[in-house]
Design a protein around this motif. Structure first.
Motif, PDB file in Angstrom:
ATOM      1  N   HIS A  67      -7.677   4.991   4.310  1.00 50.43           N
ATOM      2  CA  HIS A  67      -7.648   4.002   3.226  1.00 50.43           C
ATOM      3  C   HIS A  67      -8.587   2.831   3.523  1.00 50.43           C
ATOM      4  CE1 HIS A  67      -6.115   1.733  -0.164  1.00 50.43           C
ATOM      5  NE2 HIS A  67      -5.676   0.744   0.641  1.00 50.43           N
ATOM      6  N   ASP A  72      -2.314   7.383   4.631  1.00 48.10           N
ATOM      7  CA  ASP A  72      -3.254   7.366   5.777  1.00 48.10           C
ATOM      8  C   ASP A  72      -3.954   6.015   5.799  1.00 48.10           C
ATOM      9  OD1 ASP A  72      -5.297   7.661   7.632  1.00 48.10           O
ATOM     10  OD2 ASP A  72      -5.668   9.757   7.121  1.00 48.10           O
ATOM     11  N   LEU A  73      -3.510   5.135   6.708  1.00 46.82           N
ATOM     12  CA  LEU A  73      -4.073   3.787   6.773  1.00 46.82           C
ATOM     13  C   LEU A  73      -5.547   3.813   7.131  1.00 46.82           C
ATOM     14  CD1 LEU A  73      -3.724   0.665   6.891  1.00 46.82           C
ATOM     15  CD2 LEU A  73      -3.257   0.954   9.345  1.00 46.82           C
ATOM     16  N   ARG A 100     -11.104  -3.944   3.375  1.00 45.84           N
ATOM     17  CA  ARG A 100      -9.665  -3.890   3.624  1.00 45.84           C
ATOM     18  C   ARG A 100      -9.336  -4.221   5.082  1.00 45.84           C
ATOM     19  NH1 ARG A 100      -9.273   1.653   0.130  1.00 45.84           N
ATOM     20  NH2 ARG A 100      -9.165   0.685  -1.938  1.00 45.84           N
ATOM     21  N   ILE A 146      -0.170   5.222  -0.579  1.00 49.03           N
ATOM     22  CA  ILE A 146      -1.077   5.354   0.569  1.00 49.03           C
ATOM     23  C   ILE A 146      -0.287   5.885   1.762  1.00 49.03           C
ATOM     24  CG2 ILE A 146      -2.680   4.177   2.107  1.00 49.03           C
ATOM     25  CD1 ILE A 146      -3.498   4.280  -0.882  1.00 49.03           C
ATOM     26  N   TRP A 159       0.832  -1.214   0.000  1.00 49.58           N
ATOM     27  CA  TRP A 159       0.000   0.000   0.000  1.00 49.58           C
ATOM     28  C   TRP A 159       0.866   1.264   0.000  1.00 49.58           C
ATOM     29  CZ3 TRP A 159      -4.066  -1.722   4.231  1.00 49.58           C
ATOM     30  CH2 TRP A 159      -4.988  -2.599   3.630  1.00 49.58           C
ATOM     31  N   GLN A 171       1.966   2.150  -3.307  1.00 53.41           N
ATOM     32  CA  GLN A 171       0.881   2.710  -4.121  1.00 53.41           C
ATOM     33  C   GLN A 171       0.581   4.162  -3.739  1.00 53.41           C
ATOM     34  OE1 GLN A 171      -2.382   0.011  -3.479  1.00 53.41           O
ATOM     35  NE2 GLN A 171      -1.364  -1.724  -4.498  1.00 53.41           N
TER      36      GLN A 171
END
Length: 498
Positions: A58, A54-55, A65, A52, A47, A50
């Motif tokens: 996301h 902010d977990l 997820r 990302i 991630w 890619q």
């Protein structure tokens, strides 16, 4: 030493350490889980590649997820205590039935409270959540997890401890509910409540006592500034909503910022009495006091004061309740007024007159002059114009006498059309001055009220001592009747001449 021997000893040491770890893990009194998070790290790395950052955001964009993250967590081993806590017969049963253990909003909590800490670069995390035992019991759980040393790059060994804190949470929840309940009672009580700190007042009193002062009542009379200082040292901790309504305050900070407007004037003497009671050890008190609202109106208060039992050694916590008795005081004052006043004329009534006469007969001052007064023509007005007109004449008589007589003299209506004026400490000369003033005010009154004139028959008498009061009253009455007779005789002559 032979290198092979050294390697053999090192291997034995490692085996021993491993065995010790296994034993401590298995027999630990807390639930322990050894897990593999390596797949999660790989997912996080993917991630990040890619873009990302902010977990939480996301995962929130696609709830699936969260399940993807949970699927990456692999359980390697749990200890005996874990099986006991979750009512599992074996590790295989526990792993197989994990959906019963981690359910409801567990996935969202997992991401927000736990995995977000790993995403942020931490090698350990703590959180509090809810799990369920296989027998259906709900458990509040305290979680602490740590990536084991040497596995920080792969996350393939993570030690997780779970503590069942259900009882603690229940106690805390009960305490919170109890505090909330108590707070609700305090805030919404129909009585004004004040929580105050009197510890500084106690220190001041203790200092005075240490100086050898024994007669505290005399001390505060000689040092009124001490009372003022004690008032200033009171710290108000909190007040409730009824307090704001009672004193017309829009908010607590406004009221607490203007306490000088509330506690003033008469309050100094009341607080002095309160201090004297505290000096004598009376930590529970009640009294009636006068306060003021923020708009300046008088508020009559019934106050109850109590130092809470757990704080008797310091007076650090005091509960004061105030009940607004202004309406009651007004009613009492009105009843007292009615008991001593004539409602129609607003002069004193016969009961007051008799009480005052008895008091004067015992204490003076002397001489005492007395005016006996009768209203001429009232019966004729009642008969010809009605009792409303007669009442109007009586009210006018009350106005005349009220404006003509100043304290300590008093005017009273003692019968239907009978009045009297008591003049303590007045001789014949003073009585004559009062009589002339009455006639002067009477003339003005007749000019102000055209039509039916007000006519008074007045007799005067003076006595030097209490044993002659009865005779003096009779002389005044006789003089008044003589005046009345002259009035009717002249009126009859005028009628015949007319």
């Amino acid at each position: 030493m032979d290198n092979s021997l050294i390697e053999e000893e090192h291997s034995v040491s490692l085996l021993s350490s491993s065995a010790d770890f296994e034993q401590m893990f298995e027999l630990a009194p807390i639930s322990l889980w050894l897990e593999d998070y390596s797949a999660l790290k790989q997912l996080f790395d993917q991630w990040r590649s890619q873009g990302i950052t902010d977990l939480v955001a996301h995962v929130a964009a696609s709830p699936e997820r969260a399940r993807q993250c949970a699927a990456c967590l692999k359980i390697l081993k749990v200890n005996r205590r874990t099986l006991e806590v979750f009512s599992a017969d074996s590790q295989e049963q526990l792993v197989e039935q994990l959906p019963q253990v981690f359910r409801d909003d567990m996935f969202d909590h997992l991401v927000r409270q736990e995995l977000a800490q790993l995403w942020a670069g931490k090698f350990e995390f703590s959180s509090q959540t809810v799990n369920y035992a296989l027998d259906g019991r709900r458990m509040d759980i305290q979680i602490h997890a740590r990536i084991l040393q040497g596995h920080e790059s792969t996350w393939d060994r993570v030690l997780v401890s779970l503590e069942d804190i259900t009882a603690k949470v229940a106690v805390a929840r009960s305490l919170a509910l109890s505090e909330q309940y108590a707070r609700g009672l305090f805030e919404h009580s129909p009585v004004s409540l004040w929580v105050e700190d009197f510890s500084a007042v106690k220190r001041l009193l203790d200092d005075v006592r240490a100086q050898g002062i024994q007669d505290f009542s005399t001390f505060v009379k000689v040092h009124p500034e001490f009372v003022t200082r004690c008032m200033e040292e009171i710290r108000v901790i909190d007040v409730n909503q009824q307090t704001l309504r009672m004193f017309g305050a829009p908010a607590k900070d406004v009221l607490l910022g203007r306490l000088g407007d509330v506690f003033r004037d008469e309050m100094h003497d009341s607080f002095s009495e309160q201090l004297q009671d505290l000096w004598q050890g009376k930590t529970s008190q009640q009294r009636e006091v006068v306060n003021y609202s923020l708009n300046g109106e008088v508020v009559n208060i019934h106050m109850q004061f109590a130092v809470l039992e757990a704080h008797l050694d310091t007076w650090g916590l005091v509960l004061v309740s105030l009940v607004d008795i202004t309406a009651r005081k007004k009613a009492e004052a009105y009843l007292e007024y009615l008991g001593k006043h004539d409602v129609l004329t607003r002069l004193r009534n016969r009961a007051f007159y008799m009480e005052e006469l008895n008091r004067l007969s015992r204490k003076g001052p002397w001489p005492l002059s007395l005016l006996a007064i009768d209203l001429n023509g009232l019966k004729r007005v009642n008969d010809e114009q009605g009792h409303a007109a007669g009442d109007a004449i009586l009210r006018r008589a009350g106005e005349v006498l009220a404006k003509s007589v100043d304290a300590p003299a008093c005017a009273a209506r003692i019968g239907g059309d009978e009045f009297t004026v008591l003049l303590p400490g007045a001789d014949e000369r003073v009585a004559q001055v009062v009589l002339e003033r009455i006639h002067s005010v009477l003339d003005l009154n007749n000019q102000f009220y055209p039509g039916q004139p007000l006519r008074l028959a007045i007799g005067i008498a003076t006595c030097p001592s209490g044993d002659q009061i009865e005779a003096t009253i009779n002389r005044a009455d006789q003089a008044m009747y003589a005046e009345k007779a002259r009035f009717y005789k002249e009126a009859e002559r005028d009628r015949r001449q007319g």
